[in-house]
Design an enzyme around this catalytic site. Structure first.
Site, mmCIF file in Angstrom:
data_model
loop_
_atom_site.group_PDB
_atom_site.id
_atom_site.type_symbol
_atom_site.label_atom_id
_atom_site.label_comp_id
_atom_site.label_asym_id
_atom_site.label_seq_id
_atom_site.Cartn_x
_atom_site.Cartn_y
_atom_site.Cartn_z
ATOM 1 N N ILE A 144 -1.119 -77.978 -3.908
ATOM 2 C CA ILE A 144 -1.172 -79.178 -4.790
ATOM 3 C C ILE A 144 -1.864 -80.237 -4.232
ATOM 4 O O ILE A 144 -2.338 -80.976 -4.964
ATOM 5 C CB ILE A 144 0.348 -79.718 -5.329
ATOM 6 N N ASP A 145 -2.045 -79.859 -2.917
ATOM 7 C CA ASP A 145 -3.011 -81.076 -2.141
ATOM 8 C C ASP A 145 -4.482 -81.064 -2.537
ATOM 9 O O ASP A 145 -5.209 -82.004 -2.055
ATOM 10 C CB ASP A 145 -2.830 -80.577 -0.720
ATOM 11 N N ARG B 191 -0.483 -83.804 3.167
ATOM 12 C CA ARG B 191 -0.144 -83.734 4.306
ATOM 13 C C ARG B 191 -1.541 -84.343 5.280
ATOM 14 O O ARG B 191 -1.505 -85.350 5.963
ATOM 15 C CB ARG B 191 0.136 -82.156 4.733
ATOM 16 N N ARG C 290 11.190 -101.489 -2.361
ATOM 17 C CA ARG C 290 11.802 -100.372 -2.409
ATOM 18 C C ARG C 290 10.946 -99.257 -2.387
ATOM 19 O O ARG C 290 9.755 -99.271 -3.055
ATOM 20 C CB ARG C 290 12.565 -100.030 -3.799
ATOM 21 N N HIS D 214 9.473 -82.882 -3.940
ATOM 22 C CA HIS D 214 9.045 -81.723 -4.823
ATOM 23 C C HIS D 214 9.116 -81.643 -6.114
ATOM 24 O O HIS D 214 8.735 -80.619 -6.866
ATOM 25 C CB HIS D 214 10.190 -80.850 -3.990
ATOM 26 N N ARG E 72 5.867 -80.512 -7.368
ATOM 27 C CA ARG E 72 5.554 -78.977 -7.172
ATOM 28 C C ARG E 72 6.327 -78.241 -8.286
ATOM 29 O O ARG E 72 6.044 -77.153 -8.173
ATOM 30 C CB ARG E 72 5.990 -78.344 -5.864
#
Ligand code: F6P
Length: 342
Positions: free
Chosen positions: A126-127, A171, A266, A272, A275
């Site tokens: 997904i990155d 990441r 907030r 997840h 994903r």
């Protein structure tokens, strides 16, 4: 020919579409038999198999996750890992492998191909940070989920005159944050490639409050402040490939913004959710085309290759090239996004 299929690393919408396409084409056009390997490289390492044929692939096209299961097992970090894989493949009469994975899973495939294993790779994450392909499937789904979340958060943030910080996955690369942040009209997008200045982020927050709108700050889980520090780490825990578990930047950022601006802030961590669930039409289409091409590569004996989207064409590139470096957001692409900050 008997072909093993495995899915490794973080799951990703579209994995089942690849499996289905590999199997459908492999059976129909090439007369292959298939073996499903469970849970990434753990499957061939421990001989964990499941039946895989056209029947098992019925109805899986729109389903998220992977019917084969996944793990982050790294055979190169285990004693005799490679020998065990080779022995298990031989015992099951498997002639070739289709490995569907990201940087780590395909990194293992690259090394195994060099050691004589007949393997082809299909890129997923997904990155969207694999350099060998223009896009990986799963990314479009994740961006759409994050964009919808941002759209929804605008109205509640405005009603309560609050800052909402949205933490998305990513990441090393900020592609999800950048695409969803631009599509969702964020007040700032913070990505791992460009350390952020908290003072500037607070200035964007103040500017947005001058209008009737409330600020939405989109932050990648791997983003860091310019002064460095450990704002991102949930724990020091590492996986088999040495990656530290990320998460936590959203909360840290929200409390820092609240402290500096006096405005309530907030954090919402999408995690997840990005994903899971059904893939978009684009991801089903891309995953299917990758799967068809992977079956063709096996039939032609074109091992050590990775399927890649180049423009609108599906091509094959050497596995080593496909996983050599990460595709990161360039300073130019980030500068374009900054036009909309504040
Ligand atoms: O590599 C895909 C990814 O979703 C990253 O964005 C994220 O950092 C990581 O996987 C999370 O992995 P896990 O679900 O194993 O914690």
């Amino acid at each position: 020919m008997r072909v093993g299929v495995l899915t490794g690393g973080g799951d990703c919408p579209g994995l089942n579409a690849v499996i289905r396409a590999v199997v459908r084409k492999g059976v129909k056009d090439h007369g292959f038999e298939f073996v499903g390997y469970r849970d990434g490289w753990r499957g061939p390492l421990e001989g964990l198999t499941m039946p895989l044929g056209v029947e098992q692939c019925r109805g899986i096209l729109p389903r998220g996750g992977t019917i084969l299961g996944s793990s982050r097992t790294n055979p190169f970090s285990l004693d005799n890992g490679v020998e065990r894989i080779k022995d298990n493949l031989a015992a099951a009469g498997v002639d070739a492998l289709v490995a569907i994975g990201g940087e780590d899973t395909l990194g293992v495939a690259t090394k195994l191909a060099d050691l004589g294993v007949s393997v082809v790779g299909v890129p997923k994450t997904i990155d969207n940070d694999l350099s060998g392909t223009d896009f990986t499937f799963g990314f479009d789904t994740a961006v759409n989920i994050a964009t919808e979340a941002i759209d929804r958060l605008h109205t509640t943030a405005e009603s309560h005159h609050r800052v909402l910080v949205v933490e998305v996955m990513g990441r090393h690369a900020g592609w999800i944050a950048l695409h969803a942040g631009i599509a969702g009209g964020a007040s700032a997008v913070l990505i791992p490639e460009q350390p952020f200045d908290i003072e500037k982020v607070c200035a964007f927050v103040e500017t947005r409050f001058e209008s009737t709108y409330a600020p939405i700050i989109v932050v990648s889980e791997g983003a860091v402040p310019i002064e460095g520090g450990d704002m991102t780490l949930v724990s020091g825990e590492k996986d088999a490939f040495g990656h530290v578990r990320l998460g936590g930047i959203g909360d840290r950022l929200a409390s820092e913004i609240e402290h500096r601006t006096g405005k309530e802030a907030r954090a919402v961590v999408l995690g997840h959710v990005q994903r899971g669930g059904t893939p978009t039409a684009f991801d089903r289409w891309l995953a299917t085309r990758f799967g068809l091409q992977a079956a063709a590569a096996v039939a032609e004996g074109d091992f050590g290759t990775m399927m890649a989207l180049r423009g609108t064409r599906i091509e094959r590139v050497p596995l080593a090239e496909g996983t050599a470096e990460l595709k990161l957001v360039s300073p130019e692409e980030y500068a374009d996004a900054q036009v909309f900050f504040g």
